[in-house]
Design a protein around this motif. Structure first.
Motif, PDB file in Angstrom:
ATOM      1  N   GLN A   6       0.804  -1.222   0.000  1.00  0.00           N
ATOM      2  CA  GLN A   6       0.000   0.000   0.000  1.00  0.00           C
ATOM      3  C   GLN A   6       0.834   1.268   0.000  1.00  0.00           C
ATOM      4  OE1 GLN A   6      -3.382  -0.105  -0.375  1.00  0.00           O
ATOM      5  NE2 GLN A   6      -2.965  -2.292  -0.610  1.00  0.00           N
ATOM      6  N   SER A   7       2.102   1.159   0.430  1.00  0.00           N
ATOM      7  CA  SER A   7       2.961   2.344   0.460  1.00  0.00           C
ATOM      8  C   SER A   7       4.416   1.920   0.385  1.00  0.00           C
ATOM      9  CB  SER A   7       2.727   3.169   1.727  1.00  0.00           C
ATOM     10  OG  SER A   7       3.257   2.505   2.859  1.00  0.00           O
ATOM     11  N   LEU A   8       5.257   2.810  -0.149  1.00  0.00           N
ATOM     12  CA  LEU A   8       6.683   2.544  -0.218  1.00  0.00           C
ATOM     13  C   LEU A   8       7.270   2.363   1.174  1.00  0.00           C
ATOM     14  CD1 LEU A   8       9.291   2.416  -1.952  1.00  0.00           C
ATOM     15  CD2 LEU A   8       9.457   4.910  -1.676  1.00  0.00           C
ATOM     16  N   ALA A   9       6.714   3.053   2.171  1.00  0.00           N
ATOM     17  CA  ALA A   9       7.237   2.993   3.530  1.00  0.00           C
ATOM     18  C   ALA A   9       7.215   1.576   4.102  1.00  0.00           C
ATOM     19  CB  ALA A   9       6.448   3.942   4.435  1.00  0.00           C
ATOM     20  N   GLU A  10       6.331   0.729   3.594  1.00  0.00           N
ATOM     21  CA  GLU A  10       6.256  -0.657   4.084  1.00  0.00           C
ATOM     22  C   GLU A  10       7.551  -1.419   3.846  1.00  0.00           C
ATOM     23  OE1 GLU A  10       2.858  -2.996   2.851  1.00  0.00           O
ATOM     24  OE2 GLU A  10       1.695  -1.158   2.528  1.00  0.00           O
ATOM     25  N   ILE A  11       8.275  -1.060   2.802  1.00  0.00           N
ATOM     26  CA  ILE A  11       9.451  -1.840   2.405  1.00  0.00           C
ATOM     27  C   ILE A  11      10.729  -1.010   2.325  1.00  0.00           C
ATOM     28  CG2 ILE A  11       8.090  -3.531   1.126  1.00  0.00           C
ATOM     29  CD1 ILE A  11       8.903  -1.992  -1.455  1.00  0.00           C
ATOM     30  N   SER A  12      10.634   0.289   2.506  1.00  0.00           N
ATOM     31  CA  SER A  12      11.757   1.185   2.201  1.00  0.00           C
ATOM     32  C   SER A  12      12.981   0.938   3.070  1.00  0.00           C
ATOM     33  CB  SER A  12      11.325   2.647   2.320  1.00  0.00           C
ATOM     34  OG  SER A  12      10.886   2.943   3.636  1.00  0.00           O
ATOM     35  N   SER A  13      12.800   0.421   4.294  1.00  0.00           N
ATOM     36  CA  SER A  13      13.942   0.217   5.174  1.00  0.00           C
ATOM     37  C   SER A  13      14.905  -0.845   4.639  1.00  0.00           C
ATOM     38  CB  SER A  13      13.475  -0.177   6.575  1.00  0.00           C
ATOM     39  OG  SER A  13      12.750  -1.403   6.543  1.00  0.00           O
ATOM     40  N   THR A  14      14.453  -1.652   3.695  1.00  0.00           N
ATOM     41  CA  THR A  14      15.274  -2.705   3.111  1.00  0.00           C
ATOM     42  C   THR A  14      16.270  -2.160   2.095  1.00  0.00           C
ATOM     43  OG1 THR A  14      13.381  -4.205   3.358  1.00  0.00           O
ATOM     44  CG2 THR A  14      15.163  -4.944   1.896  1.00  0.00           C
ATOM     45  N   TYR A  15      16.038  -0.937   1.603  1.00  0.00           N
ATOM     46  CA  TYR A  15      16.777  -0.440   0.443  1.00  0.00           C
ATOM     47  C   TYR A  15      17.535   0.853   0.751  1.00  0.00           C
ATOM     48  CZ  TYR A  15      13.834  -3.912  -1.667  1.00  0.00           C
ATOM     49  OH  TYR A  15      13.219  -5.107  -1.940  1.00  0.00           O
ATOM     50  N   GLU A  16      18.673   1.006   0.069  1.00  0.00           N
ATOM     51  CA  GLU A  16      19.493   2.201   0.195  1.00  0.00           C
ATOM     52  C   GLU A  16      19.346   3.128  -1.005  1.00  0.00           C
ATOM     53  OE1 GLU A  16      23.624   1.349   1.189  1.00  0.00           O
ATOM     54  OE2 GLU A  16      23.002  -0.615   1.956  1.00  0.00           O
ATOM     55  N   ALA A  17      18.829   2.618  -2.135  1.00  0.00           N
ATOM     56  CA  ALA A  17      18.682   3.440  -3.341  1.00  0.00           C
ATOM     57  C   ALA A  17      17.483   2.981  -4.146  1.00  0.00           C
ATOM     58  CB  ALA A  17      19.945   3.375  -4.206  1.00  0.00           C
ATOM     59  N   LEU A  18      16.842   3.942  -4.778  1.00  0.00           N
ATOM     60  CA  LEU A  18      15.761   3.677  -5.718  1.00  0.00           C
ATOM     61  C   LEU A  18      16.210   4.073  -7.118  1.00  0.00           C
ATOM     62  CD1 LEU A  18      12.646   5.213  -3.878  1.00  0.00           C
ATOM     63  CD2 LEU A  18      13.549   2.884  -3.679  1.00  0.00           C
ATOM     64  N   PHE A  19      15.934   3.231  -8.096  1.00  0.00           N
ATOM     65  CA  PHE A  19      16.031   3.590  -9.507  1.00  0.00           C
ATOM     66  C   PHE A  19      14.593   3.821  -9.948  1.00  0.00           C
ATOM     67  CE2 PHE A  19      20.202   1.079 -10.564  1.00  0.00           C
ATOM     68  CZ  PHE A  19      20.918   1.959  -9.763  1.00  0.00           C
ATOM     69  N   CYS A  20      14.151   5.055  -9.921  1.00  0.00           N
ATOM     70  CA  CYS A  20      12.732   5.376 -10.072  1.00  0.00           C
ATOM     71  C   CYS A  20      12.420   5.974 -11.432  1.00  0.00           C
ATOM     72  CB  CYS A  20      12.311   6.352  -8.970  1.00  0.00           C
ATOM     73  SG  CYS A  20      10.539   6.723  -8.958  1.00  0.00           S
ATOM     74  N   ASP A  21      11.453   5.391 -12.101  1.00  0.00           N
ATOM     75  CA  ASP A  21      10.972   5.900 -13.375  1.00  0.00           C
ATOM     76  C   ASP A  21      10.273   7.248 -13.154  1.00  0.00           C
ATOM     77  OD1 ASP A  21      10.347   5.750 -16.167  1.00  0.00           O
ATOM     78  OD2 ASP A  21       8.327   5.094 -15.653  1.00  0.00           O
ATOM     79  N   LEU A  22      10.129   8.005 -14.227  1.00  0.00           N
ATOM     80  CA  LEU A  22       9.497   9.318 -14.133  1.00  0.00           C
ATOM     81  C   LEU A  22       8.050   9.294 -14.627  1.00  0.00           C
ATOM     82  CD1 LEU A  22      12.327  11.777 -15.239  1.00  0.00           C
ATOM     83  CD2 LEU A  22      11.515  11.258 -12.955  1.00  0.00           C
ATOM     84  N   TRP A  23       7.909   9.153 -15.944  1.00  0.00           N
ATOM     85  CA  TRP A  23       6.594   9.280 -16.567  1.00  0.00           C
ATOM     86  C   TRP A  23       5.702   8.113 -16.153  1.00  0.00           C
ATOM     87  CZ3 TRP A  23       7.019  12.316 -21.623  1.00  0.00           C
ATOM     88  CH2 TRP A  23       5.771  12.871 -21.978  1.00  0.00           C
ATOM     89  N   GLY A  24       4.570   8.416 -15.532  1.00  0.00           N
ATOM     90  CA  GLY A  24       3.653   7.389 -15.057  1.00  0.00           C
ATOM     91  C   GLY A  24       3.863   7.027 -13.609  1.00  0.00           C
ATOM     92  N   CYS A  25       5.008   7.452 -13.042  1.00  0.00           N
ATOM     93  CA  CYS A  25       5.309   7.170 -11.629  1.00  0.00           C
ATOM     94  C   CYS A  25       5.390   8.447 -10.809  1.00  0.00           C
ATOM     95  CB  CYS A  25       6.621   6.402 -11.515  1.00  0.00           C
ATOM     96  SG  CYS A  25       6.587   4.784 -12.290  1.00  0.00           S
ATOM     97  N   LEU A  26       6.203   9.384 -11.305  1.00  0.00           N
ATOM     98  CA  LEU A  26       6.404  10.651 -10.597  1.00  0.00           C
ATOM     99  C   LEU A  26       5.573  11.773 -11.198  1.00  0.00           C
ATOM    100  CD1 LEU A  26       7.918  12.247  -8.422  1.00  0.00           C
ATOM    101  CD2 LEU A  26       9.831  12.472 -10.014  1.00  0.00           C
ATOM    102  N   HIS A  27       5.266  11.688 -12.484  1.00  0.00           N
ATOM    103  CA  HIS A  27       4.451  12.709 -13.146  1.00  0.00           C
ATOM    104  C   HIS A  27       3.728  12.098 -14.344  1.00  0.00           C
ATOM    105  CE1 HIS A  27       7.078  13.155 -16.674  1.00  0.00           C
ATOM    106  NE2 HIS A  27       8.129  13.239 -15.863  1.00  0.00           N
ATOM    107  N   ASN A  28       2.815  12.862 -14.923  1.00  0.00           N
ATOM    108  CA  ASN A  28       2.047  12.398 -16.078  1.00  0.00           C
ATOM    109  C   ASN A  28       2.400  13.150 -17.357  1.00  0.00           C
ATOM    110  OD1 ASN A  28       0.891  14.899 -15.724  1.00  0.00           O
ATOM    111  ND2 ASN A  28      -1.209  14.160 -15.448  1.00  0.00           N
ATOM    112  N   GLY A  29       3.575  13.800 -17.353  1.00  0.00           N
ATOM    113  CA  GLY A  29       3.992  14.603 -18.490  1.00  0.00           C
ATOM    114  C   GLY A  29       3.579  16.049 -18.386  1.00  0.00           C
TER     115      GLY A  29
END
Length: 293
Positions: A6-29
């Motif tokens: 339901q949220s990134l916070a549920e799993i974020s403590s496992t990771y030190e870095a995100l490779f995060c996509d932009l379009w469709g994830c962070l913005h819609n253009g």
């Protein structure tokens, strides 16, 4: 089995870095997604590194300028790596020749006017008409709002007959600009390959863009093991396939390109439908979430 969260916070403590996509994830253009911005800010506040990894065919500084115009705050990310960055290395080392036909809109001209960081003695590139070209650089359709790949069939037949290699700067096939779906360079390159032409790829899911992200993390003093990196994206054959191929965990955003496949409510994907769809793609993300938040 993919775990629905339901949220990134549920799993974020496992990771030190995100490779995060932009379009469709962070913005819609057109505008950022506030919940996604907040999730990335929270990850960084706990010491995580956010690498925005995009198949945009432009150098990273142009991507950053676009993010600034959209109002994406700088404290939501550490740096950007683009397919344009990775493909520039190939272009300016002569991968498709020196006389190039550019298939793409004028907004992508910066691909040719700047040089990759750290590259000594770049090859001199000249843009020429198709009939004079040694190779093709495809950044997308000339008119992305109105054209489709089939509009280029005649030109591709001519290029294939000449044996011209195509450097595809963006492996994505489609993106959603607001409510409008438009074709990207990947769809054009796929047609060229289908017709017998040769296409070279440097963005997700192909290794060069991941190698570039790791090098830039290391240059900043962050030697992060693959087990501590999470790839986030809505492209099953780009973001997710690429992450799996690199041996890193993946978080699939169901509410992006494939939102209509998982039930009537994009905010609550049907788990059974999601599992069946993923089985059909023969890919299994580590996690899935409706929207990045």
């Amino acid at each position: 089995m993919t775990r629905l969260i339901q949220s990134l916070a549920e799993i974020s403590s496992t990771y030190e870095a995100l490779f995060c996509d932009l379009w469709g994830c962070l913005h819609n253009g057109r505008a950022p997604f506030p919940a996604a911005v907040a999730a990335l800010q929270a990850f960084r506040k706990k010491g995580g590194k956010v690498v925005l990894m995009t198949n945009a065919p432009r150098p990273n500084e142009r991507v950053v300028a676009q993010l600034d115009r959209m109002g994406v705050p700088r404290d939501a990310w550490d740096f950007v790596v683009s397919s344009g960055d990775a493909a520039q290395y190939a272009l300016f080392t002569g991968a498709v020749g020196q006389k190039i036909w550019h298939l793409g809109p004028e907004k992508d001209d910066s691909f040719f006017t700047s040089h990759p960081e750290g590259l000594a003695d770049p090859v001199e590139i000249t843009r020429v008409p198709l009939d004079e070209a040694e190779g093709i650089v495809c950044t997308g359709p000339f008119d992305e709002m109105n054209e489709v790949p089939e509009d280029y069939r005649a030109r591709f037949l001519y290029a294939k007959t000449k044996g011209l290699p195509m450097l595809c700067t963006n492996p994505d096939h489609v993106v959603d600009l607001g409510e409008t779906r438009i074709y990207c360079a990947g769809a054009l390159a796929a047609l060229y390959e289908e017709m017998g032409g040769e296409a070279l790829y440097f963005g997700k899911p192909h290794p060069p863009i991941y190698d570039l992200a790791r090098r830039r993390l290391a240059a900043l003093g962050h030697e992060i093991p693959d087990s501590a990196i999470l790839a986030v994206g809505d492209g099953i054959f780009t973001d997710i396939k690429g992450g799996i191929g690199e041996g890193i965990d993946t978080l699939f955003i169901t509410g992006g390109l494939a939102a209509d496949q998982f039930g009537d409510d994009p905010e609550a994907p049907d788990a059974a439908m999601l599992d069946a769809w993923l089985d059909g793609k023969q890919l299994s993300p580590t996690y899935a979430i409706s929207k990045l938040r």
